[in-house]
Design an enzyme around this catalytic site. Structure first.
Site, PDB file in Angstrom:
ATOM      1  N   HIS A 113      -4.959  -0.619 -12.679  1.00  0.00           N
ATOM      2  CA  HIS A 113      -4.607   0.775 -12.938  1.00  0.00           C
ATOM      3  C   HIS A 113      -4.224   1.434 -11.617  1.00  0.00           C
ATOM      4  CE1 HIS A 113      -8.740   0.869 -11.520  1.00  0.00           C
ATOM      5  NE2 HIS A 113      -8.559   2.141 -11.200  1.00  0.00           N
ATOM      6  N   ARG A 148     -22.910  -6.257  -8.407  1.00  0.00           N
ATOM      7  CA  ARG A 148     -21.989  -5.788  -7.362  1.00  0.00           C
ATOM      8  C   ARG A 148     -22.112  -4.273  -7.275  1.00  0.00           C
ATOM      9  NH1 ARG A 148     -16.743  -3.524  -7.370  1.00  0.00           N
ATOM     10  NH2 ARG A 148     -15.145  -4.519  -6.034  1.00  0.00           N
TER      11      ARG A 148
END
Length: 694
Positions: free
Chosen positions: A566, A648
């Site tokens: 994106h 993460r």
């Protein structure tokens, strides 16, 4: 998965408690069906798989709410005109004319409203339901129902309407991108748009293009709409109020105490209409200096079309709010000079509606302050006309006059330029901190306006930040409660700076550690601003500490991304190799940064791609202290590869050059930090040892 972000038990319970409304959307004729009952019916139909019924009921719920407001406005206006409040007289019976008029007006309202609305108690929706409508949650259900009915245009508009009030809702943004892909470039409509705000935005756009005639048309229409909405807002404040400090059975107020309690809430509501009218959908903080800005734009626009009388009129209207504004004072003096010999400048007055509003606003403020002292409650007057920083730092704001001898005196427009893709791009500025290590520039990352840095924070800071994250993050926080907003194979958890400081202030996490989140995000902002050599201030647009965790048992043969490709300020169209910079994209974002906290996971590489969303141009492996930053436009499509093992964590930061779109929570966090610093100074001066975590 439910379209909204919270438990819908209360709404479904309401449906169960209102059997007459369930399975239908009200009978023809008779009083207006309550919007909360229609909403409950729509939600029940949605979860029952009756999507046609859901759409019908939700549409009627939205219509019912609009009609309820319109009917109340009509009746309150009518009864204001029919029954004037009488002045208090002298003597023991002096109050009777006033209270008599009050009783007649109350009777007028009841007789006016009941034929269409029925008993007032039918339309007292729960706070939770009212909040849903304020947040436009019914449109989230509607767009899902429309999809099932193959009404893609209606679904796109419903999704867009919801997104305008929920700009951080990533799933809805993806839905809208899907509509664009399926149906081509569609014209999205905000079905709950505020007309005066739309006209204002259109006026500013024309102003920026130096189309001053069109700018005047839209800005004047915006003012008309503003004053009409202000009147409506004032009238709507006369409805029921909540007595939050006295919500217990033993409270028995005397006559004057009860009147004062109620009227102070009504008055505070009316006083705050200025903030309400200046606030965009889905935002908490208003556009600063909103009403005066109309006159500021207009005074210069009228000058540019040669209407000096109107220019002076608007300049003097602006000066009602800011009488010491040197730029506009100079402009007004210049306009007076242009009119010498044709019109007497003394006959040109500020606009009557601006004078009347400001006079009323000052009187409201005075009454609230007096009441606060006399009745023993706390009241702090907001700065409703605040101007942010220096004039040249504001977006598209007219400025002062300069003399240019070769052409004679004229106005000089000083304004911060709107960032454009073709603006002069720079990079390579100082990193400001000696421990920060440069790794790669744009050329080495095969793109434009990109940089990779290491050692932005230390190993110890990474560990401390991770400990804070563990104490404050909630699943789905920052994603409207969606625990897996981008992929069902990972769980997302997040938190904001303000939340961290709140938890620190409450002692739920060490305040020193919570402040670290605030401090390192400011460090990142300064580095980005300096490295890309920006000649104007870079503001926070959104700051989010986010961890994504691979879900066990769901990692085999994954071919999805942790975060799809994106762009951050436009809608990426890979097939057309275009990025549409238009709503619902975050068009105001200019730069982005990701600051990583750890490396003990598998997968999760950050990738840049071409605009086809397929060709990878750079791949970055996260680790503690590593930061990637880049401009937010279509030149930098990016995403995150699947996290297949472990967790993460990163601090995600988005920045804007437009102060109108500063992060609201960041402003509040700045205030919290200032307050904490002041408390710390106070304790030091009193020679009191602060707590360890301070």
């Amino acid at each position: 998965m439910a379209p909204g972000s919270r438990s819908w038990g209360a709404v479904l319970l309401l449906a169960a408690m209102l059997p007459a409304a369930c399975g239908s959307c009200g009978a023809d004729g008779g009083p207006l069906e309550p919007f909360d009952a229609l909403y409950a019916s729509g939600v029940e139909a949605y979860y029952g798989g009756d999507f046609a019924g859901a759409a019908r009921c939700l549409e009627q719920a939205l219509r019912s709410r609009r009609e309820l407001r319109a009917e109340r406005l009509r009746c309150r206006r009518r009864c204001r005109g029919q029954v004037r409040l009488a002045a208090l007289g002298a003597g023991p019976a002096g109050e009777l004319p006033f209270f008599g008029a009050l009783l007649r007006r109350a009777g007028c309202l009841r007789s006016c409203e009941e034929p269409r609305l029925g008993a007032a108690s039918r339309h007292r929706a729960a706070e939770e339901v009212r909040s849903d409508f304020q947040r436009r949650v019914p449109y989230s259900y509607l767009q899902r129902a429309y999809i099932q009915l193959n009404k893609l245009e209606e679904a796109a508009n419903a999704a867009h309407t919801f997104f305008m009030a929920n700009p951080e809702h990533m799933e809805i943004q993806q839905d809208i991108e899907n509509y664009k892909t399926t149906a081509g470039k569609v014209s999205l409509i905000d079905l709950e748009a505020k007309p005066h705000m739309e006209d204002y935005s259109a006026g500013v756009r024309h102003y920026d293009k130096e189309e001053y005639g069109l700018a005047i048309t839209f800005l004047e229409r915006a003012l008309e709409g503003y004053y009409a909405e202000d009147e409506d807002c004032q009238i709507m404040c006369e409805g029921p109020q909540r007595f939050e400090e006295h919500e217990y059975l033993e409270y028995k107020a005397g006559l004057y105490e009860a009147i004062a309690d109620h009227y102070m809430q009504v008055l505070a509501c009316k006083h705050d209409c200025i903030r309400e009218l200046a606030t965009r959908s889905g935002r908490i903080s208003p556009i600063e200096n909103f009403l005066p800005l109309h006159y500021d734009y207009l005074q210069f626009a009228y000058y540019r079309v040669g209407d000096y009388v109107k220019a002076l009129e608007c300049a003097r209207s602006y000066l009602l709010f800011h009488p010491d504004d040197e730029d506009v004072l100079e402009n007004a003096a210049y306009y007076e000079g242009l009119l010498e010999g044709t019109v007497d400048p003394a006959t040109i007055k500020p606009r009557k509606e601006a004078k009347a509003l400001l006079r009323r606003h000052k009187l409201e403020s005075h009454l609230l302050r007096v009441a606060a002292v006399g009745l023993g409650f706390t009241y702090t007057e907001p700065n409703y006309w605040k101007r942010y920083g220096a004039r040249q730092d504001e977006h598209s704001v007219p400025s002062s006059i300069s003399s240019e001898p070769e052409d004679g005196p004229r106005l000089s427009l000083t304004k911060k330029p709107t960032p454009k893709p073709d603006r002069e791009l720079k990079e390579g500025g100082p990193l400001l901190y000696s421990d920060v290590k440069f790794v790669y520039n744009s050329q080495q990352l095969n793109g434009t306006q990109r940089v990779l840095l290491d050692n932005v924070i230390s190993e110890e800071q990474c560990r401390e930040l991770h400990r804070v994250a563990s104490g404050i993050m909630l699943a789905g926080d920052g994603y409207r409660g969606k625990t897996s907003p981008h992929t069902p194979n990972e769980r997302f958890e997040g938190a904001t700076v303000l939340k961290a400081l709140k938890y620190g202030y409450e002692g739920r996490v060490p305040l020193k550690s919570a402040r670290l989140f605030y401090d390192i995000s400011e460090k990142a902002r300064r580095i980005v601003e300096s490295y890309f050599m920006l000649n104007s201030t870079l503001y926070f647009s959104y700051t989010h500490l986010v961890c994504r965790t691979a879900l066990s048992g769901q990692q085999e043969r994954r071919n999805d991304l942790s975060h799809p490709i994106h762009a951050d300020n436009c809608l990426l169209d890979p097939e057309a190799n275009e990025c549409w910079k238009e709503p619902p994209a975050y068009t105001f974002r200019d730069y982005s940064a990701l600051l990583y906290m750890n490396a003990d996971f598998e997968g999760g590489e950050f990738i840049f791609t071409e605009m086809d969303a397929k060709t990878v141009t750079a791949s970055i492996k996260p680790k503690c202290g590593r930061m990637v930053s880049f401009s937010s436009g279509g030149e930098n499509p990016h995403g995150v590869k699947a996290v297949t093992k472990g967790q993460r964590c990163a601090v995600a930061l988005w920045f804007t050059l437009d102060p109108l779109y500063r992060e609201l929570e960041r402003i509040q966090a700045d205030e919290v930090i200032a307050m904490l610093d002041q408390e710390h100074v106070g304790r030091s001066e009193m020679n009191i040892n602060p707590k360890d975590e301070l």
